[in-house]
Design a protein around this motif. Structure first.
Motif, mmCIF file in Angstrom:
data_model
loop_
_atom_site.group_PDB
_atom_site.id
_atom_site.type_symbol
_atom_site.label_atom_id
_atom_site.label_comp_id
_atom_site.label_asym_id
_atom_site.label_seq_id
_atom_site.Cartn_x
_atom_site.Cartn_y
_atom_site.Cartn_z
ATOM 1 N N UNK A 36 0.616 -1.557 -0.222
ATOM 2 C CA UNK A 36 -0.005 0.287 0.017
ATOM 3 C C UNK A 36 0.992 0.836 0.044
ATOM 4 N N UNK A 37 -0.051 2.464 -0.138
ATOM 5 C CA UNK A 37 1.328 3.263 -0.109
ATOM 6 C C UNK A 37 1.562 3.733 1.392
ATOM 7 N N UNK A 38 1.157 3.755 2.212
ATOM 8 C CA UNK A 38 1.140 3.711 3.191
ATOM 9 C C UNK A 38 2.617 2.660 3.638
ATOM 10 N N UNK A 39 2.661 1.295 3.137
ATOM 11 C CA UNK A 39 3.698 0.265 3.424
ATOM 12 C C UNK A 39 5.156 1.199 2.940
ATOM 13 N N UNK A 40 5.038 2.222 1.467
ATOM 14 C CA UNK A 40 5.665 2.096 0.805
ATOM 15 C C UNK A 40 6.591 3.719 2.296
ATOM 16 N N UNK A 41 5.726 4.015 2.107
ATOM 17 C CA UNK A 41 5.977 4.901 2.218
ATOM 18 C C UNK A 41 6.725 5.079 4.035
ATOM 19 N N UNK A 42 6.324 4.189 4.803
ATOM 20 C CA UNK A 42 7.292 3.256 6.018
ATOM 21 C C UNK A 42 8.543 2.745 5.812
ATOM 22 N N UNK A 43 8.076 2.462 4.481
ATOM 23 C CA UNK A 43 9.473 1.093 4.330
ATOM 24 C C UNK A 43 10.963 2.788 3.869
ATOM 25 N N UNK A 44 10.313 3.537 2.882
ATOM 26 C CA UNK A 44 11.510 4.371 3.118
ATOM 27 C C UNK A 44 11.661 5.377 4.728
ATOM 28 N N UNK A 45 10.460 5.332 4.688
ATOM 29 C CA UNK A 45 11.372 5.977 6.739
ATOM 30 C C UNK A 45 12.543 5.056 7.171
ATOM 31 N N UNK A 46 12.588 3.872 6.735
ATOM 32 C CA UNK A 46 13.033 2.883 7.800
ATOM 33 C C UNK A 46 14.401 2.435 7.182
ATOM 34 N N UNK A 47 14.369 3.126 5.758
ATOM 35 C CA UNK A 47 15.221 2.858 4.708
ATOM 36 C C UNK A 47 16.312 4.486 5.306
ATOM 37 N N UNK A 48 15.540 5.566 5.308
ATOM 38 C CA UNK A 48 16.303 6.561 5.890
ATOM 39 C C UNK A 48 16.867 6.290 7.193
ATOM 40 N N UNK A 49 16.083 5.785 7.913
ATOM 41 C CA UNK A 49 17.115 5.509 9.474
ATOM 42 C C UNK A 49 17.786 4.373 9.328
ATOM 43 N N UNK A 50 18.055 3.366 8.807
ATOM 44 C CA UNK A 50 18.734 2.659 9.165
ATOM 45 C C UNK A 50 20.093 2.120 7.593
ATOM 46 N N UNK A 51 19.708 2.865 6.779
ATOM 47 C CA UNK A 51 20.922 3.272 5.787
ATOM 48 C C UNK A 51 21.988 3.972 6.822
ATOM 49 N N UNK A 52 21.904 5.364 6.792
ATOM 50 C CA UNK A 52 23.369 6.072 8.125
ATOM 51 C C UNK A 52 23.405 4.916 8.569
ATOM 52 N N UNK A 53 22.644 4.531 9.547
ATOM 53 C CA UNK A 53 22.654 3.958 11.227
ATOM 54 C C UNK A 53 23.687 2.827 10.719
ATOM 55 N N UNK A 54 23.681 1.934 9.744
ATOM 56 C CA UNK A 54 24.022 0.818 9.329
ATOM 57 C C UNK A 54 25.740 1.846 8.672
ATOM 58 N N UNK A 55 25.750 2.074 8.391
ATOM 59 C CA UNK A 55 26.616 2.732 7.472
ATOM 60 C C UNK A 55 27.977 3.213 9.231
ATOM 61 N N UNK A 56 27.192 4.434 9.830
ATOM 62 C CA UNK A 56 28.162 4.808 10.962
ATOM 63 C C UNK A 56 28.605 3.079 11.193
ATOM 64 N N UNK A 57 27.545 2.329 12.219
ATOM 65 C CA UNK A 57 28.038 1.228 12.488
ATOM 66 C C UNK A 57 29.319 0.260 11.832
ATOM 67 N N UNK A 58 28.793 0.259 10.181
ATOM 68 C CA UNK A 58 29.788 -0.517 10.278
ATOM 69 C C UNK A 58 31.336 0.402 9.862
ATOM 70 N N UNK A 59 31.498 1.716 10.207
ATOM 71 C CA UNK A 59 32.596 2.781 9.701
ATOM 72 C C UNK A 59 33.424 2.983 11.791
ATOM 73 N N UNK A 60 31.991 3.073 12.293
ATOM 74 C CA UNK A 60 32.643 3.584 13.709
ATOM 75 C C UNK A 60 33.622 3.062 14.735
ATOM 76 N N UNK A 61 33.703 1.533 14.848
ATOM 77 C CA UNK A 61 34.614 0.719 15.070
ATOM 78 C C UNK A 61 36.197 1.345 14.558
ATOM 79 N N UNK A 62 36.224 1.537 13.144
ATOM 80 C CA UNK A 62 37.023 1.420 12.847
ATOM 81 C C UNK A 62 38.234 3.016 12.268
ATOM 82 N N UNK A 63 37.414 3.873 12.697
ATOM 83 C CA UNK A 63 37.434 5.282 12.294
ATOM 84 C C UNK A 63 37.368 6.122 13.612
#
Length: 114
Positions: A36-63
């Motif tokens: 539904x439109x709501x699922x697509x909306x919340x999917x992108x909301x999840x991605x907008x949080x998950x991608x940057x946080x995932x990248x930060x968790x990937x880089x943080x212990x090394x950098x």
């Protein structure tokens, strides 16, 4: 410690992939036929949080080993705990297990690298 860093790396990449899948193909995660439109909306909301946080968790212990990296990993772990709670509420065993495991890996990496 190298095994833990490798597990954190694999887990962070998996989190990024799931976040992108949630944004691009939300029905793949919600198991609904046509999103539904709501699922697509919340999917992108999840991605907008998950991608940057995932990248930060990937880089943080090394950098940024130490308190700054540990703080970022704890924030990523808190987000995974939230995902596990959502998994409990929706009775999705794979979401509960995956998010719980990744939260534990992030916390263990934070403690080890702090």
């Amino acid at each position: 410690m190298n095994v833990l860093l490798a597990a954190n790396t694999v887990g962070a990449i998996a989190g990024i992939v799931f976040a992108l899948v949630g944004g691009v193909r939300p029905a793949a995660l919600s198991e609904s036929g046509t999103p539904t439109g709501g699922e697509r909306f919340y999917g992108w909301m999840y991605a907008s949080r998950g991608v940057p946080l995932g990248v930060a968790a990937l880089v943080a212990p090394l950098a940024w080993p130490g308190p700054a990296g540990a703080l970022i990993l704890c924030a990523a772990a808190a987000a995974q705990v939230g995902d596990a709670v959502i998994g409990i509420a929706t009775r999705k065993a794979t979401m509960i297990a995956g998010s719980s495991l990744l939260a534990a890996i992030h916390v263990a990496t934070a403690v080890t690298t702090a």
